[in-house]
Each structure stands twice: as structure tokens, then as C-alpha cells.
Design an enzyme around this catalytic site. Structure first.
Site, PDB file in Angstrom:
ATOM      1  N   GLY A 125       0.813  -1.211   0.000  1.00 49.88           N
ATOM      2  CA  GLY A 125       0.000   0.000   0.000  1.00 49.88           C
ATOM      3  C   GLY A 125       0.843   1.256   0.000  1.00 49.88           C
ATOM      4  N   SER A 163      -2.617 -13.212  -2.520  1.00 47.81           N
ATOM      5  CA  SER A 163      -1.262 -13.674  -2.219  1.00 47.81           C
ATOM      6  C   SER A 163      -0.985 -14.932  -3.020  1.00 47.81           C
ATOM      7  CB  SER A 163      -1.127 -13.977  -0.725  1.00 47.81           C
ATOM      8  OG  SER A 163       0.044 -14.730  -0.454  1.00 47.81           O
ATOM      9  N   SER A 164       0.281 -15.147  -3.351  1.00 44.07           N
ATOM     10  CA  SER A 164       0.640 -16.385  -4.050  1.00 44.07           C
ATOM     11  C   SER A 164       0.451 -17.603  -3.155  1.00 44.07           C
ATOM     12  CB  SER A 164       2.085 -16.309  -4.559  1.00 44.07           C
ATOM     13  OG  SER A 164       2.985 -16.033  -3.503  1.00 44.07           O
ATOM     14  N   CYS A 165       0.255 -17.382  -1.838  1.00 50.02           N
ATOM     15  CA  CYS A 165      -0.097 -18.477  -0.931  1.00 50.02           C
ATOM     16  C   CYS A 165      -1.462 -19.064  -1.267  1.00 50.02           C
ATOM     17  CB  CYS A 165      -0.116 -17.987   0.515  1.00 50.02           C
ATOM     18  SG  CYS A 165       1.462 -17.408   1.139  1.00 50.02           S
ATOM     19  N   TYR A 174      -4.204 -17.959   6.487  1.00 53.91           N
ATOM     20  CA  TYR A 174      -4.013 -16.738   5.704  1.00 53.91           C
ATOM     21  C   TYR A 174      -4.442 -16.950   4.255  1.00 53.91           C
ATOM     22  CZ  TYR A 174      -1.358 -13.008   3.330  1.00 53.91           C
ATOM     23  OH  TYR A 174      -0.981 -11.939   2.552  1.00 53.91           O
ATOM     24  N   LYS A 181      -7.329 -15.064   1.890  1.00 54.96           N
ATOM     25  CA  LYS A 181      -7.016 -14.406   0.625  1.00 54.96           C
ATOM     26  C   LYS A 181      -7.831 -14.984  -0.531  1.00 54.96           C
ATOM     27  CE  LYS A 181      -4.111 -11.220   1.738  1.00 54.96           C
ATOM     28  NZ  LYS A 181      -4.449  -9.803   1.471  1.00 54.96           N
ATOM     29  N   PRO A 183      -0.231 -11.134  -6.380  1.00 54.12           N
ATOM     30  CA  PRO A 183       1.149 -10.676  -6.558  1.00 54.12           C
ATOM     31  C   PRO A 183       2.184 -11.729  -6.179  1.00 54.12           C
ATOM     32  CG  PRO A 183       0.261  -9.826  -4.505  1.00 54.12           C
ATOM     33  CD  PRO A 183      -0.843 -10.626  -5.156  1.00 54.12           C
ATOM     34  N   HIS A 206       8.627 -11.428   6.351  1.00 52.34           N
ATOM     35  CA  HIS A 206       8.885 -12.283   5.202  1.00 52.34           C
ATOM     36  C   HIS A 206      10.389 -12.481   5.039  1.00 52.34           C
ATOM     37  CE1 HIS A 206       4.750 -10.892   4.172  1.00 52.34           C
ATOM     38  NE2 HIS A 206       4.638 -12.147   3.818  1.00 52.34           N
ATOM     39  N   TRP A 213      15.870 -20.601   8.449  1.00 54.99           N
ATOM     40  CA  TRP A 213      14.887 -21.679   8.554  1.00 54.99           C
ATOM     41  C   TRP A 213      14.837 -22.513   7.281  1.00 54.99           C
ATOM     42  CZ3 TRP A 213       9.620 -21.210  11.389  1.00 54.99           C
ATOM     43  CH2 TRP A 213       9.831 -20.884  12.739  1.00 54.99           C
ATOM     44  N   ARG A 221      11.311 -19.248  -4.975  1.00 63.06           N
ATOM     45  CA  ARG A 221      10.308 -18.192  -4.896  1.00 63.06           C
ATOM     46  C   ARG A 221      10.539 -17.184  -6.017  1.00 63.06           C
ATOM     47  NH1 ARG A 221       8.649 -21.360  -1.938  1.00 63.06           N
ATOM     48  NH2 ARG A 221       8.173 -21.267   0.298  1.00 63.06           N
ATOM     49  N   ASP A 236       9.923 -25.553   5.466  1.00 56.97           N
ATOM     50  CA  ASP A 236      10.317 -24.849   4.250  1.00 56.97           C
ATOM     51  C   ASP A 236       9.201 -23.976   3.689  1.00 56.97           C
ATOM     52  OD1 ASP A 236      12.977 -25.404   3.693  1.00 56.97           O
ATOM     53  OD2 ASP A 236      12.518 -27.306   2.717  1.00 56.97           O
TER      54      ASP A 236
END
Length: 311
Positions: free
Chosen positions: A17, A108-110, A137, A141, A164, A180, A203, A210, A270
Site C-alpha cells: 500500500g 497472495s501467491s499463498c 491466511y 485471501k 502478486p 517475510h 529456517w 520463490r 520450508d
């Protein structure tokens, strides 16, 4: 959008934003309403209604709602699903009821299945199980994507659902435990360098891949899509750089100047094994990213240094 139109960026305080607000200012849009400090709380339906009635925005960018990395999603799934569902419902429904001409919603790409064919096409949404670490999440979305399509189908509104790639840049979260991957790596390596520590823990295995996009490029894509896209299907907003977490960590180490070792904690999750977007439609609209990954990482690091977030 004409330069004189009234625009509201819901979530102007967020990474994306804030980047959209900067881009609108750069392009000469003079009537941006509800900027940070003056914006309504999207979780408060009554307050948002009063704002929309008073300010009468013609275009809305919906970038609001909390987000975070794997750890934040694991620790606070209820917060993530509740906050995003509330904001999405209030803003999308409010935009319809108050006659907004066009709304761009950022998911989200999630939202894609965990084991999704690559690069990910919008047709794959809802075709398989989600990545468990961010399921709450992702469900929220996906609900926003479905809501835009439902309102478009029933009411004929020109609301655009968009997905995105993983964004980063100035204005990013400065908490290395909840942010992130890009800001987390920048902060961890900067602090390790300052303290003379011999290594940094990361982690997972470092193997997941990605697609990353600089927030300022993403903001430019959002404005381009608002002006150019008339379709009802979700549109992927990618075209950035695709690489593994291990490759990203090496590039961040180079930007920060950290000379220690990178240790991968394979007992940690992961997340999704691969996330790259098929952004063919966006490219066909004539859009391409402008900022190379190295420069984007440098600009993000310099922003963190200037704001004191790395102390």
C-alpha cells in the site's frame, strides 16, 4: 484513471500500500484520500462506511490486512484469517454500496495449492491442498478473490482480483521473527555483521524457490492493471526474479557485506516448495518490471539503515 480522480488505498501503511501511494504521487494523482493517519480502520465497518460516504473515492486499491512469514503464520493463524476476512469483506462490500468505479484486490501467491504446476496459472486456484504453514491466511485471501468475482457476476462491478509475487522493499516489516524472508535475511545478516557473529541461522533447507518482486515495481503493475485490465479472472502480478532461498541468502549476504556462514536449520519448515507466477496476461498488457534484484535489495537495505530498524 484521470489525474483528477479520487483514489483510496486501503492499507496505505503496509509494504504494498505504501508503494502504491508513492507511485500515485510520482505520477501526479492529486486526490488520494485516506492516506495513513487519516484512513479509516478497515476492520470497522461503520467507520469505513462514513469515510466512503464522505470522501466518495472512484478507485480503490485493497492492500490491507496483516501478513508475515512462516513463523508469524504458524504462531497467529486466527489473527491472520480474522483480520484479512474482516478487511476484505468491509472494503469490497463498502466499495460496491458506495458506487466505486473500480477496485483492485491484492491476494497472495499463498492462495495456490502447495504442489502447484509451475509457473502457477490462475486456473490452478482451488485445485489442491494448501501449504499447511499458512493455510489460514491463504483461505482468507482466496475468499477475497471469490468475493470480487461474485460481486462482479451478481452486480456487474469492475472489481479486479490480483495475485502478486512475493514482494519486498522500503516499508517492509522490521521484525526478523515475523517478517517475510527478504527483510528477515537483511536484518539477521546486518546484526550478525555488527556483532561479529560467525554465522546466521536460516529456517528450512534453503531449497524452496520463490519469485520476488520489488514493491515499487509491484505498485507500478497495480496501477497499470487498474488502467488496462478488464477481465473478470484473477491476474498474476509477477515478472520478477525467481531463485531459491539459498541463492537469495547468498545475494543478501553480498549486499550486506556479511562474511560469516549461513546455517540452515532443516528441522524448521520450508513452506511451499516452489512459487513462481505465470504472468503472461500482465506481460500482454505491456508491463515489465524495471528494477533489477540487486538494486532492489540495495535500496531496501539502505531504507532499513536510514530508518534505524536494524539497530
Amino acid at each position: 484513471m484521470q489525474k483528477s480522480c479520487r483514489i483510496f488505498v486501503a492499507g496505505g501503511e503496509t509494504l504494498i500500500g505504501g508503494a502504491i501511494l508513492r507511485r500515485l504521487e510520482h505520477e501526479g494523482f492529486k486526490k488520494v484520500v485516506g492516506t495513513p493517519g487519516q484512513a479509516p480502520n478497515g476492520r470497522d465497518a461503520a467507520g469505513l462506511d462514513r469515510f466512503l460516504d464522505r470522501e466518495k473515492p472512484e478507485y480503490v486499491f485493497l492492500a490491507a490486512g496483516i501478513s508475515g512469514g512462516i513463523r508469524a503464520n504458524q504462531d497467529r493463524p486466527a489473527d491472520f484469517i480474522r483480520d484479512n476476512l474482516l478487511v476484505e469483506f468491509n472494503v469490497i462490500d463498502g466499495a460496491y454500496r458506495h458506487g466505486v468505479k473500480n477496485l483492485l484486490y491484492l491476494a497472495s501467491s499463498c492462495s495456490y495449492p502447495k504442489h502447484c504446476p509451475q509457473p502457477m496459472k490462475v486456473e490452478s486456484i482451488l485445485t489442491g491442498p494448501l501449504e499447511p504453514t499458512n493455510e489460514a491466511y491463504a483461505v482468507a485471501k482466496i475468499a477475497g478473490l471469490a468475493m470480487c468475482r461474485a460481486y462482479r457476476k451478481q452486480y456487474g462491478v469492475r472489481f479486479i482480483p490480483a495475485v502478486p509475487a512475493d514482494a519486498f522493499g522500503p516499508g517492509d516489516d522490521s521484525d526478523p521473527e515475523g517478517s517475510h524472508v527478504v527483510p528477515a535475511l537483511l536484518i539477521k545478516m546486518h546484526r550478525a555483521k555488527a556483532r561479529g557473529e560467525p554465522s546466521v541461522e536460516i529456517w528450512g533447507t534453503g531449497n524452496p524457490r520463490r519469485e520476488f518482486i520489488f514493491a515499487d515495481d509491484l505498485a507500478d503493475a497495480c496501477i497499470h492493471v487498474m488502467n488496462s485490465y478488464a477481465g473478470g479472472d484473477p491476474i498474476n502480478l509477477g515478472g520478477g526474479t525467481e531463485l531459491s532461498i539459498r541463492e537469495l541468502a547468498e545475494r543478501v549476504r553480498d549486499v550486506v557485506g556479511f562474511t560469516g556462514q549461513l546455517r540452515y536449520d532443516t528441522s524448521r519448515p520450508d513452506g511451499m516448495p516452489f512459487k513462481a507466477l505465470d504472468s503472461t496476461v500482465l506481460k500482454q498488457l505491456g508491463w515489465q518490471p524495471r528494477v533489477p534484484l540487486r538494486r532492489a535489495l540495495e535500496e531496501t537495505y539502505q531504507w532499513f539503515l536510514k530508518t534505524g530498524a536494524l539497530a
